[in-house]
Structure formats: structure tokens, C-alpha cells
Design a protein around this motif. Structure first.
Motif, short mmCIF file in Angstrom:
data_model
loop_
_atom_site.label_atom_id
_atom_site.label_comp_id
_atom_site.label_asym_id
_atom_site.label_seq_id
_atom_site.Cartn_x
_atom_site.Cartn_y
_atom_site.Cartn_z
N ASN A 111 0.96 -1.27 -0.12
CA ASN A 111 0.08 0.08 -0.09
C ASN A 111 0.93 1.17 -0.11
O ASN A 111 0.67 2.19 -0.63
CB ASN A 111 -0.93 -0.03 1.10
N ALA A 112 1.83 1.40 0.79
CA ALA A 112 2.96 2.51 0.82
C ALA A 112 3.42 2.62 -0.32
O ALA A 112 3.78 3.90 -0.79
CB ALA A 112 3.69 2.38 2.06
N LEU A 113 4.11 1.48 -0.89
CA LEU A 113 4.71 1.61 -2.44
C LEU A 113 3.77 2.16 -3.31
O LEU A 113 4.39 2.71 -4.37
CB LEU A 113 5.22 0.37 -2.68
N ALA A 114 2.54 1.77 -3.37
CA ALA A 114 1.64 2.43 -4.48
C ALA A 114 1.47 3.95 -4.24
O ALA A 114 1.17 4.56 -5.48
CB ALA A 114 0.26 1.65 -4.25
N VAL A 115 1.48 4.67 -3.35
CA VAL A 115 1.38 6.14 -3.06
C VAL A 115 2.33 6.71 -4.10
O VAL A 115 1.65 7.58 -4.66
CB VAL A 115 1.30 6.54 -1.52
N PRO A 116 3.58 6.62 -4.18
CA PRO A 116 4.37 7.51 -4.89
C PRO A 116 4.19 7.18 -6.32
O PRO A 116 3.94 8.28 -7.28
CB PRO A 116 5.75 7.09 -4.64
N LEU A 117 3.71 5.94 -6.57
CA LEU A 117 3.27 5.57 -7.71
C LEU A 117 2.32 6.08 -8.25
O LEU A 117 2.04 6.63 -9.62
CB LEU A 117 3.03 3.86 -8.09
N LEU A 118 1.06 6.35 -7.44
CA LEU A 118 -0.09 7.10 -7.79
C LEU A 118 0.26 8.67 -8.31
O LEU A 118 -0.59 9.08 -8.94
CB LEU A 118 -0.99 7.18 -6.31
N LEU A 119 1.29 9.21 -7.46
CA LEU A 119 1.43 10.52 -7.63
C LEU A 119 2.14 10.79 -8.98
O LEU A 119 1.92 11.59 -9.77
CB LEU A 119 2.54 11.02 -6.45
N LEU A 120 2.82 9.70 -9.32
CA LEU A 120 3.85 9.76 -10.57
C LEU A 120 2.63 9.64 -11.61
O LEU A 120 2.86 10.27 -12.75
CB LEU A 120 4.71 8.50 -10.65
N THR A 121 1.71 8.82 -11.40
CA THR A 121 0.86 8.39 -12.40
C THR A 121 0.13 9.42 -12.88
O THR A 121 -0.50 9.97 -13.91
CB THR A 121 -0.21 7.41 -12.24
N PHE A 122 -0.46 10.23 -11.62
CA PHE A 122 -1.35 11.43 -11.86
C PHE A 122 -0.48 12.61 -12.82
O PHE A 122 -0.96 13.16 -13.33
CB PHE A 122 -1.74 12.15 -10.61
N GLY A 123 0.91 12.74 -12.36
CA GLY A 123 1.62 13.61 -12.75
C GLY A 123 1.82 13.41 -14.42
O GLY A 123 1.73 14.16 -15.21
N LEU A 124 2.03 12.14 -14.76
CA LEU A 124 2.11 11.67 -15.97
C LEU A 124 1.07 11.82 -16.99
O LEU A 124 1.05 12.15 -17.92
CB LEU A 124 2.75 10.16 -15.95
N MET A 125 -0.06 11.80 -16.21
CA MET A 125 -1.35 11.92 -16.90
C MET A 125 -1.67 13.14 -17.40
O MET A 125 -1.99 13.65 -18.42
CB MET A 125 -2.64 11.32 -16.08
N LYS A 126 -1.23 14.21 -16.59
CA LYS A 126 -1.32 15.44 -16.79
C LYS A 126 -0.35 15.93 -17.78
O LYS A 126 -0.81 16.79 -18.93
CB LYS A 126 -1.05 16.44 -15.64
N GLU A 127 0.72 15.68 -17.87
CA GLU A 127 1.74 15.75 -18.94
C GLU A 127 1.43 15.20 -20.31
O GLU A 127 1.48 15.84 -21.20
CB GLU A 127 3.15 15.27 -18.55
N TYR A 128 0.80 14.00 -20.34
CA TYR A 128 0.45 13.45 -21.39
C TYR A 128 -0.67 14.18 -22.08
O TYR A 128 -0.89 14.35 -23.24
CB TYR A 128 -0.08 11.78 -21.06
N LEU A 129 -1.85 14.80 -21.35
CA LEU A 129 -3.03 15.34 -21.83
C LEU A 129 -2.54 16.78 -22.15
O LEU A 129 -2.98 17.30 -23.18
CB LEU A 129 -4.10 15.49 -20.73
N ASP A 130 -1.47 17.40 -21.78
CA ASP A 130 -0.94 18.43 -22.16
C ASP A 130 -0.18 18.42 -23.65
O ASP A 130 -0.13 19.40 -24.57
CB ASP A 130 -0.05 19.30 -21.05
N ARG A 131 0.52 17.61 -23.51
CA ARG A 131 1.43 17.44 -24.74
C ARG A 131 1.58 15.91 -25.14
O ARG A 131 2.38 15.01 -24.69
CB ARG A 131 2.89 17.80 -24.55
N PRO A 132 0.36 15.15 -25.93
CA PRO A 132 0.24 13.75 -26.28
C PRO A 132 1.46 13.50 -27.08
O PRO A 132 1.64 14.07 -28.07
CB PRO A 132 -1.11 13.68 -26.70
N LYS A 133 2.01 12.38 -26.81
CA LYS A 133 2.94 11.76 -27.50
C LYS A 133 2.98 10.13 -27.14
O LYS A 133 2.53 9.53 -26.13
CB LYS A 133 4.28 12.02 -27.10
N ILE A 134 3.21 9.40 -28.27
CA ILE A 134 2.88 8.07 -28.06
C ILE A 134 3.64 7.30 -26.91
O ILE A 134 3.69 6.27 -26.10
CB ILE A 134 3.42 7.24 -29.29
N LEU A 135 5.10 7.71 -26.55
CA LEU A 135 6.06 7.26 -25.62
C LEU A 135 5.36 7.50 -24.24
O LEU A 135 5.31 6.65 -23.29
CB LEU A 135 7.29 7.76 -25.73
N LYS A 136 4.69 8.84 -24.22
CA LYS A 136 3.79 9.32 -22.81
C LYS A 136 2.72 8.29 -22.63
O LYS A 136 2.50 7.79 -21.44
CB LYS A 136 3.88 10.52 -22.76
#
Length: 228
Positions: A149-174
Motif C-alpha cells: 500500500n505504501a509503495l503504491a502511493v508514490p506510484l499514484l502521484l507519478l501516474t497523476f503527474g504523467l497523466m497531466k503531462e500526457y494530456l498537455d502534450r500527447p505523445k506515443i511514448l508518454k
């Protein structure tokens, strides 16, 4: 090509660290302070942590001629927690399991404030507030030994941040990286994944309006839905 991209990435990281030297120094000091209890204590006082180590020990000894082999058999279904247990088993091939567990927790201590910092930058907020992530390192789930559960929390933050970056500038690698993060989040801890499933549509529909864009940008969740 890969080497060039890696060098460019490292150059950007170094330049950002130099750009805000007080943040870098304070992060290093806090990291040392919060890592000390993990590094210098031989037996961690986390309630369920020994049980998780026992599960992995049993998993890697199922084929041995002992009692475990008589009463247990390998499963055929990949289930949540496999990120944590699989990482423990891989590292356990190189070192004792308790040391492998400590190494994962060291990564968690660093990843939580870094993940928060990354999330803040993606949403245009002051990255220095990411230092507050250290205050949440030793939380109730971790003390209870709910390491996955604890390990999933930083992964959750990373996923939210990456989602925002992907929506701002969509690229296939993102998009591929985001799909991998969503899938990894599901296989790390389902309850934390449910938090993502509840909050992700808010972020998604706040930036995506057109029907075709909605269909195209939502494909990143299909791998996880398929496993679900």
C-alpha cells in the motif's frame, strides 16, 4: 540514440538541481534524516512486514522437498501485490529478503517526496512544496506493515503527474509510459488504484472535451481494464 537521450535527461536533471540549490540541499538533508531509521535498524518494527517476507520465502521454495511443497502449489493467476512480491523475489536472489525489503523501502522514502514534487510541477505549482512529502513517509499503513500500500502511493502521484503531462502534450511514448504506470498501480495495490480510478476522470474531462479525443486519450486504461 538512447544514450544521447539519457545524457540529455541527466543534463536537465542536473540543471534543475542547480537552479534551486536550497531545495536540493534541504531535500538531501531530509532524505538522510528519514532514511536513517530504515538503514540503521536491523529489524524494522512494521507489523505485517515479516508476514510478507514469509510469503515470498514460501513462494520461492515451493519446489523444494519440504512441507511447503506438500501443502502449497504455484498459482496460475497474476494478482495485485505482485509488484511488491515480485520485486522482493527478484532482489532476494541477490541478497537476503529483509535487506531487499529495506532497499525497496529506501526507494519508497525517496520516491514519495519526488513523486509529489513531480505532480506539483505538472500542475504548475511550486515544486518546493514537494518537501512536505517527507512528513507523510511514516504513515499508518506503513507502520502496520502494509508495504505494498505504501509503495503504491508514490506510484499514484507519478501516474497523476504523467497523466497531466500526457494530456498537455500527447505523445506515443508518454501514452505507453502512462499505460504501464496504470497497470503497475493496479498490480501494486487495488485500493490505491481505486483512488486513481475515482480522481483520474476529473483530471481527464477537465482537459478533454471532444468525443474522438476522449476515445483516443482513454485507451491508456484498457490494459488494466482487461486484466481487471
Amino acid at each position: 540514440m538512447l544514450r544521447t537521450r539519457l545524457l540529455r535527461f541527466l543534463e536537465r536533471v542536473v540543471s534543475r538541481l542547480r537552479a534551486d540549490l536550497p531545495f536540493t540541499v534541504l531535500f538531501a538533508v531530509l532524505a538522510l534524516a528519514y532514511l536513517a531509521p530504515l538503514v540503521f535498524v536491523r529489524h524494522l518494527p512494521f507489523q505485517d512486514s515479516p508476514a510478507h517476507l514469509a510469503v515470498v520465502e514460501a513462494w520461492r521454495n515451493l519446489e523444494a522437498p519440504n512441507l511447503l511443497g506438500q501443502y502449497y502449489a504455484p498459482g496460475t493467476v497474476v494478482s495485485p501485490y505482485i509488484t511488491y512480491y515480485g520485486s522482493l523475489r527478484l532482489l532476494g536472489a541477490l541478497m537476503p529478503l529483509d535487506i531487499a525489503n529495506q532497499l525497496l523501502l529506501v526507494g519508497y522514502v525517496l520516491a514519495l517526496p519526488l513523486g509529489l514534487t513531480y505532480l506539483l510541477t505538472r500542475f504548475g505549482r511550486d515544486a518546493r512544496y514537494g518537501l512536505l512529502g517527507f512528513a507523510f513517509v511514516y504513515n499508518t499503513p506503513l507502520i502496520f506493515g502494509f508495504v505494498s500500500n505504501a509503495l503504491a502511493v508514490p506510484l499514484l502521484l507519478l501516474t497523476f503527474g504523467l497523466m497531466k503531462e500526457y494530456l498537455d502534450r500527447p505523445k506515443i511514448l508518454k501514452e505507453l509510459a502512462l499505460a504501464l504506470c496504470v497497470l503497475s498501480l493496479y498490480f501494486t495495490h487495488v485500493l490505491v488504484f481505486i483512488v486513481f480510478a475515482g480522481a483520474a476522470p476529473v483530471i481527464f474531462f477537465a482537459q478533454t472535451y471532444r468525443p474522438l479525443a476522449i476515445l483516443r486519450r482513454s485507451l491508456v486504461v484498457l490494459p488494466t481494464l482487461g486484466f481487471g
